[in-house]
Write an enzyme that holds these catalytic residues in place. Structure first.
Site, mmCIF file in Angstrom:
data_model
loop_
_atom_site.group_PDB
_atom_site.id
_atom_site.type_symbol
_atom_site.label_atom_id
_atom_site.label_comp_id
_atom_site.label_asym_id
_atom_site.label_seq_id
_atom_site.Cartn_x
_atom_site.Cartn_y
_atom_site.Cartn_z
ATOM 1 N N LYS A 196 0.810 -1.224 0.000
ATOM 2 C CA LYS A 196 0.000 0.000 0.000
ATOM 3 C C LYS A 196 0.843 1.273 0.000
ATOM 4 C CE LYS A 196 -4.350 -1.948 1.260
ATOM 5 N NZ LYS A 196 -5.370 -2.239 2.246
ATOM 6 N N ARG A 236 -3.858 -10.154 4.618
ATOM 7 C CA ARG A 236 -4.225 -10.174 3.190
ATOM 8 C C ARG A 236 -3.010 -9.690 2.411
ATOM 9 N NH1 ARG A 236 -6.213 -6.732 -0.660
ATOM 10 N NH2 ARG A 236 -7.839 -7.561 -2.015
HETATM 11 N N1 HH2 Z 1 -7.402 -3.803 0.612
HETATM 12 C C1 HH2 Z 1 -7.701 -3.773 -0.715
HETATM 13 C C2 HH2 Z 1 -8.823 -4.460 -1.190
HETATM 14 N N2 HH2 Z 1 -9.601 -5.180 -0.364
HETATM 15 N N3 HH2 Z 1 -10.080 -5.990 1.794
HETATM 16 C C3 HH2 Z 1 -9.807 -6.042 3.107
HETATM 17 N N4 HH2 Z 1 -10.570 -6.767 3.932
HETATM 18 N N5 HH2 Z 1 -8.741 -5.362 3.639
HETATM 19 C C4 HH2 Z 1 -7.915 -4.600 2.860
HETATM 20 O O1 HH2 Z 1 -6.985 -3.971 3.408
HETATM 21 C C5 HH2 Z 1 -8.188 -4.528 1.457
HETATM 22 C C6 HH2 Z 1 -9.312 -5.248 0.960
HETATM 23 C C7 HH2 Z 1 -6.838 -3.002 -1.651
HETATM 24 O O2 HH2 Z 1 -5.829 -3.816 -2.221
HETATM 25 P P1 HH2 Z 1 -5.873 -4.511 -3.678
HETATM 26 O O3 HH2 Z 1 -7.003 -5.474 -3.758
HETATM 27 O O4 HH2 Z 1 -4.554 -5.081 -3.996
HETATM 28 O O5 HH2 Z 1 -6.065 -3.329 -4.697
HETATM 29 P P2 HH2 Z 1 -7.275 -2.850 -5.577
HETATM 30 O O6 HH2 Z 1 -8.357 -2.427 -4.630
HETATM 31 O O7 HH2 Z 1 -6.717 -1.723 -6.394
HETATM 32 O O8 HH2 Z 1 -7.745 -4.000 -6.441
#
Ligand code: HH2
Length: 279
Positions: A196, A236
């Site tokens: 992040k 995660r």
């Molecule tokens: N962070 C992201 C997405 N979903 N869900 C939970 N429970 N906790 C988190 O910290 C979280 C989440 C963001 O990360 P990522 O899926 O890699 O990115 P993007 O939202 O751009 O697909």
């Protein structure tokens, strides 16, 4: 929990697993690397992200979930009730809900539910986020939602402070620092720091505002390790192999520290001779 973004625009891996074949290959790879849960998402929630139409999100996630659910526990990262229901019918058993609003779906389908804290929506959440008491406000919100879900009949309820979702780097670090308080609520805690922006901010070199995503592995593993030691029951992550190495070290360390602190309360002598465990 390994992250599988079936999206063209996720902040760190957008486009890499956008077709079914590559998504499945990455899912199987993360299982081999040690993931217990694969979190399948079809809509990016990065700061400034635009919503994806429901039909498109369904097209992205359902075939991937159907194929992976034969091999591993699958969660679906969505905020749409119809996508959540379809994902559960396709074999997912956990709703990863960044909007913390889908507990009625989890209750009616008999699924687990993750309540994550977010301030606003991904489109606007990083526009000058402010709190009087970030820990009190985030924890209070999560516990209230979690209790509501339990009352509605959800039997597996997780809480997640939502690192990076309407928070400055200082807010994120404060929430990580206070994770043991959230863990003491008794609800299992999920934490996502992987790759992040705040890690980029902390690791940025001279003249660089943020280190690029490719240079955020050390911060990702350091914060995942911290979260596990502070009581998180799941992290995660995108880099499953590296996080798994940390998890196998943290497991016994956490157990040993529980045993040691319990033994200390009973009798200092029970901990063993001086110097034991100091190396
Ligand atoms: N962070 C992201 C997405 N979903 N869900 C939970 N429970 N906790 C988190 O910290 C979280 C989440 C963001 O990360 P990522 O899926 O890699 O990115 P993007 O939202 O751009 O697909």
């Amino acid at each position: 929990m390994g992250v599988l973004n079936v999206t063209p625009d996720s902040f760190s891996d957008g486009g890499r697993y956008f077709d079914l074949e590559r998504a499945l290959a990455r899912g199987l790879e993360m299982i081999a690397e040690g993931a217990d849960v694969i979190d399948v998402g079809g809509e990016s929630s990065r700061p400034g992200a635009r919503p994806v139409p429901e039909a498109e999100e369904l097209r992205r996630v359902v075939p991937v979930i159907e194929a992976l659910a034969r091999h591993v526990r699958v969660s679906v990262d969505t905020t749409k009730p119809a996508v959540a229901e379809a994902a559960l019918s396709a074999g997912a058993t956990l709703l990863n809900d960044i909007s913390a609003s889908l507990w009625p779906v989890a209750a009616s389908c008999g699924a687990g539910w993750v309540a994550m804290h977010m301030r606003g929506t991904p489109g606007t959440m990083q526009d000058d986020p402010r709190y009087d008491d970030v820990v009190g406000e985030v924890h209070g919100f999560l516990i209230e939602r979690a209790r509501q879900a339990v009352e509605a009949g959800v039997r597996e309820v997780w809480v997640d402070p939502g690192i990076g979702f309407g928070k400055t780097a200082r807010h994120n670090l404060t929430l990580l620092h206070h994770l043991p308080v959230l863990a003491a609520s008794g609800f299992p805690v999920l934490v996502g720091t992987s790759r992040k922006g705040f890690l980029g901010l902390l690791a940025g070199g001279p003249g660089e505002e943020r280190a690029p995503v490719a240079q955020r592995l050390p911060g990702s593993i350091a914060t995942a390790t911290w979260a596990m030691l502070a009581g998180a029951a799941m992290v995660r992550v995108h880099d499953v192999a590296a996080a798994f190495q940390s998890a196998i070290l943290v497991g016994p360390a956490r157990l040993a520290s529980d045993v040691t602190s319990r033994a200390t309360r009973i009798s200092p002598a029970a901990v063993g001779p001086p110097g034991l465990g100091t190396r």
